[in-house]
Scaffold this motif. Structure first.
Motif, PDB file in Angstrom:
ATOM      1  N   ARG A 194      -4.673 -24.666 -33.740  1.00 36.18           N
ATOM      2  CA  ARG A 194      -3.747 -25.030 -32.672  1.00 36.18           C
ATOM      3  C   ARG A 194      -2.710 -26.022 -33.178  1.00 36.18           C
ATOM      4  O   ARG A 194      -3.051 -27.063 -33.732  1.00 36.18           O
ATOM      5  N   ARG A 195      -1.431 -25.674 -33.017  1.00 32.61           N
ATOM      6  CA  ARG A 195      -0.340 -26.552 -33.431  1.00 32.61           C
ATOM      7  C   ARG A 195      -0.177 -27.666 -32.413  1.00 32.61           C
ATOM      8  O   ARG A 195      -0.001 -27.427 -31.217  1.00 32.61           O
ATOM      9  N   LEU A 196      -0.247 -28.917 -32.837  1.00 30.09           N
ATOM     10  CA  LEU A 196      -0.117 -30.042 -31.919  1.00 30.09           C
ATOM     11  C   LEU A 196       1.308 -30.106 -31.375  1.00 30.09           C
ATOM     12  O   LEU A 196       2.280 -29.983 -32.118  1.00 30.09           O
ATOM     13  N   GLY A 197       1.417 -30.287 -30.070  1.00 30.46           N
ATOM     14  CA  GLY A 197       2.725 -30.389 -29.444  1.00 30.46           C
ATOM     15  C   GLY A 197       3.354 -29.059 -29.085  1.00 30.46           C
ATOM     16  O   GLY A 197       4.417 -29.027 -28.462  1.00 30.46           O
ATOM     17  N   ALA A 198       2.729 -27.939 -29.491  1.00 32.02           N
ATOM     18  CA  ALA A 198       3.290 -26.626 -29.207  1.00 32.02           C
ATOM     19  C   ALA A 198       2.700 -26.067 -27.921  1.00 32.02           C
ATOM     20  O   ALA A 198       1.559 -26.367 -27.562  1.00 32.02           O
ATOM     21  N   GLY A 237      -3.046 -21.698 -28.803  1.00 22.29           N
ATOM     22  CA  GLY A 237      -3.358 -21.620 -30.225  1.00 22.29           C
ATOM     23  C   GLY A 237      -3.692 -20.203 -30.636  1.00 22.29           C
ATOM     24  O   GLY A 237      -3.463 -19.233 -29.905  1.00 22.29           O
ATOM     25  N   SER A 238      -4.259 -20.072 -31.816  1.00 28.01           N
ATOM     26  CA  SER A 238      -4.487 -18.750 -32.401  1.00 28.01           C
ATOM     27  C   SER A 238      -5.623 -17.987 -31.744  1.00 28.01           C
ATOM     28  O   SER A 238      -5.680 -16.763 -31.803  1.00 28.01           O
ATOM     29  N   GLY A 239      -6.563 -18.702 -31.124  1.00 29.41           N
ATOM     30  CA  GLY A 239      -7.801 -18.056 -30.707  1.00 29.41           C
ATOM     31  C   GLY A 239      -8.655 -17.757 -31.936  1.00 29.41           C
ATOM     32  O   GLY A 239      -8.371 -18.222 -33.042  1.00 29.41           O
ATOM     33  N   ARG A 240      -9.707 -17.000 -31.762  1.00 31.24           N
ATOM     34  CA  ARG A 240     -10.622 -16.669 -32.852  1.00 31.24           C
ATOM     35  C   ARG A 240      -9.863 -15.912 -33.948  1.00 31.24           C
ATOM     36  O   ARG A 240      -9.228 -14.885 -33.687  1.00 31.24           O
ATOM     37  N   SER A 259     -23.364 -25.357 -47.162  1.00 36.79           N
ATOM     38  CA  SER A 259     -24.796 -25.243 -47.429  1.00 36.79           C
ATOM     39  C   SER A 259     -25.617 -25.279 -46.146  1.00 36.79           C
ATOM     40  O   SER A 259     -26.802 -24.959 -46.148  1.00 36.79           O
ATOM     41  N   GLU A 260     -24.997 -25.691 -45.040  1.00 38.63           N
ATOM     42  CA  GLU A 260     -25.666 -25.700 -43.742  1.00 38.63           C
ATOM     43  C   GLU A 260     -24.616 -25.455 -42.671  1.00 38.63           C
ATOM     44  O   GLU A 260     -23.426 -25.679 -42.891  1.00 38.63           O
ATOM     45  N   VAL A 261     -25.051 -24.962 -41.543  1.00 39.41           N
ATOM     46  CA  VAL A 261     -24.120 -24.625 -40.460  1.00 39.41           C
ATOM     47  C   VAL A 261     -23.780 -25.890 -39.688  1.00 39.41           C
ATOM     48  O   VAL A 261     -24.626 -26.437 -38.973  1.00 39.41           O
ATOM     49  N   THR A 262     -22.534 -26.350 -39.851  1.00 41.58           N
ATOM     50  CA  THR A 262     -22.088 -27.572 -39.192  1.00 41.58           C
ATOM     51  C   THR A 262     -20.708 -27.338 -38.589  1.00 41.58           C
ATOM     52  O   THR A 262     -19.725 -27.176 -39.324  1.00 41.58           O
ATOM     53  N   PRO A 263     -20.602 -27.289 -37.252  1.00 41.60           N
ATOM     54  CA  PRO A 263     -19.278 -27.142 -36.646  1.00 41.60           C
ATOM     55  C   PRO A 263     -18.366 -28.305 -37.056  1.00 41.60           C
ATOM     56  O   PRO A 263     -18.831 -29.438 -37.249  1.00 41.60           O
ATOM     57  N   TYR A 264     -17.094 -28.038 -37.186  1.00 37.69           N
ATOM     58  CA  TYR A 264     -16.190 -29.108 -37.580  1.00 37.69           C
ATOM     59  C   TYR A 264     -14.792 -28.887 -36.990  1.00 37.69           C
ATOM     60  O   TYR A 264     -14.425 -27.794 -36.584  1.00 37.69           O
ATOM     61  N   GLN A 265     -14.041 -29.976 -36.953  1.00 41.73           N
ATOM     62  CA  GLN A 265     -12.637 -29.957 -36.555  1.00 41.73           C
ATOM     63  C   GLN A 265     -11.869 -30.816 -37.549  1.00 41.73           C
ATOM     64  O   GLN A 265     -12.289 -31.930 -37.864  1.00 41.73           O
ATOM     65  N   VAL A 266     -10.775 -30.285 -38.066  1.00 37.84           N
ATOM     66  CA  VAL A 266      -9.983 -31.023 -39.044  1.00 37.84           C
ATOM     67  C   VAL A 266      -8.510 -30.969 -38.649  1.00 37.84           C
ATOM     68  O   VAL A 266      -8.076 -30.120 -37.871  1.00 37.84           O
ATOM     69  N   ARG A 267      -7.750 -31.894 -39.198  1.00 36.35           N
ATOM     70  CA  ARG A 267      -6.301 -31.957 -38.999  1.00 36.35           C
ATOM     71  C   ARG A 267      -5.605 -31.344 -40.210  1.00 36.35           C
ATOM     72  O   ARG A 267      -5.921 -31.648 -41.354  1.00 36.35           O
ATOM     73  N   ALA A 317       4.940 -29.710 -38.618  1.00 35.85           N
ATOM     74  CA  ALA A 317       4.190 -30.379 -37.561  1.00 35.85           C
ATOM     75  C   ALA A 317       2.707 -30.209 -37.840  1.00 35.85           C
ATOM     76  O   ALA A 317       2.297 -29.238 -38.481  1.00 35.85           O
ATOM     77  N   PRO A 318       1.875 -31.131 -37.358  1.00 38.70           N
ATOM     78  CA  PRO A 318       0.435 -31.037 -37.623  1.00 38.70           C
ATOM     79  C   PRO A 318      -0.235 -30.000 -36.734  1.00 38.70           C
ATOM     80  O   PRO A 318       0.306 -29.555 -35.720  1.00 38.70           O
ATOM     81  N   ALA A 319      -1.433 -29.611 -37.139  1.00 39.30           N
ATOM     82  CA  ALA A 319      -2.244 -28.673 -36.367  1.00 39.30           C
ATOM     83  C   ALA A 319      -3.693 -29.119 -36.432  1.00 39.30           C
ATOM     84  O   ALA A 319      -4.087 -29.920 -37.288  1.00 39.30           O
ATOM     85  N   VAL A 320      -4.492 -28.594 -35.525  1.00 37.45           N
ATOM     86  CA  VAL A 320      -5.933 -28.839 -35.501  1.00 37.45           C
ATOM     87  C   VAL A 320      -6.641 -27.506 -35.735  1.00 37.45           C
ATOM     88  O   VAL A 320      -6.305 -26.501 -35.120  1.00 37.45           O
ATOM     89  N   CYS A 321      -7.603 -27.521 -36.645  1.00 39.52           N
ATOM     90  CA  CYS A 321      -8.368 -26.326 -36.982  1.00 39.52           C
ATOM     91  C   CYS A 321      -9.827 -26.563 -36.585  1.00 39.52           C
ATOM     92  O   CYS A 321     -10.404 -27.588 -36.940  1.00 39.52           O
ATOM     93  N   GLU A 322     -10.403 -25.601 -35.855  1.00 36.13           N
ATOM     94  CA  GLU A 322     -11.787 -25.717 -35.411  1.00 36.13           C
ATOM     95  C   GLU A 322     -12.598 -24.551 -35.977  1.00 36.13           C
ATOM     96  O   GLU A 322     -12.126 -23.414 -36.012  1.00 36.13           O
ATOM     97  N   HIS A 323     -13.823 -24.873 -36.421  1.00 34.48           N
ATOM     98  CA  HIS A 323     -14.693 -23.835 -36.981  1.00 34.48           C
ATOM     99  C   HIS A 323     -16.111 -24.064 -36.489  1.00 34.48           C
ATOM    100  O   HIS A 323     -16.568 -25.209 -36.394  1.00 34.48           O
ATOM    101  N   PRO A 324     -16.850 -22.974 -36.178  1.00 39.88           N
ATOM    102  CA  PRO A 324     -18.203 -23.145 -35.632  1.00 39.88           C
ATOM    103  C   PRO A 324     -19.247 -23.487 -36.675  1.00 39.88           C
ATOM    104  O   PRO A 324     -20.404 -23.783 -36.331  1.00 39.88           O
ATOM    105  N   GLY A 325     -18.889 -23.461 -37.963  1.00 36.60           N
ATOM    106  CA  GLY A 325     -19.838 -23.739 -39.034  1.00 36.60           C
ATOM    107  C   GLY A 325     -20.287 -22.458 -39.719  1.00 36.60           C
ATOM    108  O   GLY A 325     -20.091 -21.347 -39.221  1.00 36.60           O
TER     109      GLY A 325
END
Length: 292
Positions: A77-81, A85-88, A48-56, A99-107
């Motif tokens: 991005r895969r942690l430990g690899a 990462g994937s890039g955009r 509902s609003e533009v909020t950048p976020y990072q999740v596991r 294995a875990p990964a981190v996902c980033e989004h600009p919102g």
């Protein structure tokens, strides 16, 4: 098979349900009966609003398809690899993970996320699932011709019921024409999944009538992980779900899930989630991801 080939007529079914969770709208409805053997989660969501976020992202024993209808991900991005990462990346596919990964989004995200059983994904993607293990791949690179057209039609359709009808038709047509997993692999996966990873590999081989070596080879090809690693991920996933529901203390959940002790549970949470049971229990769950 082109993704937009539709092999059966579908009529619109029950309307969607929309729930607001924080700054996100989540859109759901029961998925089509023809998808039930293959799908374990199916939802649309929009911010509902533009909020950048990072999740596991943590291993779940499921393959995931994400159709991005607005802003793409900054990276996954895969942690430990090795590597950046994937890039955009916009619409994407992930196979099973260990294995875990981190996902980033600009919102400003709007998307549809579908979770598949490994053998449902094998039929949909029509490729060895081992090629997708611990990887994030552009959707078009897996599903081929027609992918961009489908994503565009979904993005320009404002009505969520129509969106789900369109996606249902595309998924059903693709699955209908996909490869059949070996019955022995299907039986072995069901035994592991139903027991949350508690069945020993030797018993799996006996149950399906294959040698352990042959089972491991065929299972890994069609599921993506070895039977032993699949069992480990399924046990971990059950512990995550129980912790998330507050179903017991870490020591109690360790015993329920078949870990040797709480120390074993802690080690597995570090290895598979790069976190601790306590932090994970306190995390907020968002579409299969954790905000730690």
């Amino acid at each position: 098979m082109p993704l937009l080939h539709v092999g059966r007529n579908l009529t619109p079914r029950q309307p969607v349900e929309i729930a607001r969770i924080g700054n996100r709208y989540r859109v759901t409805r029961p998925w089509h009966p023809g998808l039930r053997p293959f799908v374990r989660g199916y939802a649309g969501y929009a911010e509902s609003e533009v909020t950048p976020y990072q999740v596991r992202l943590i291993p779940s024993g499921r393959a995931v398809l994400v159709i991005s209808l607005a802003e793409p991900f900054t990276q996954v991005r895969r942690l430990g690899a090795a590597g950046p990462g994937s890039g955009r990346i916009g619409s994407l596919v992930t196979g099973l993970e260990s294995a875990p990964a981190v996902c980033e989004h600009p919102g400003g995200q709007e998307a549809i996320r579908v979770e598949f059983t490994p053998l449902g994904a094998y039929r949909l993607f029509a490729m060895p699932m081992a090629e997708l293990t611990n990887r994030v791949v552009e959707l078009a690179d897996v599903l081929g011709p027609g992918t961009g057209e489908l994503v565009e039609r979904l993005a320009t359709t404002d009505d969520w019921t129509a969106r789900f009808d369109l996606l249902d038709a595309a998924l059903l047509a693709r699955i209908d024409g996909g490869p059949d997993p070996a019955p022995e692999v299907g039986q072995a996966w069901r035994l592991l999944a139903d027991s949350c990873g508690a069945v020993p590999i030797a018993r799996l081989a006996d149950e399906v009538g294959w040698s352990q070596k042959h089972l491991i080879r065929r299972f890994t090809e069609q599921v993506g992980l070895t039977p032993k690693l699949s069992a480990r991920v399924l046990r971990f996933h059950r512990a995550v779900e129980l912790l998330g529901r507050g179903a017991g203390t870490p020591a109690e959940i360790a015993a329920l899930c078949g870990f040797y002790d709480q120390a074993h549970l802690n080690r597995e949470f570090r290895a598979l989630g790069d976190t601790t049971p306590g932090r994970l229990a306190a995390a907020r769950r968002v579409e299969g991801a954790l905000t730690l």
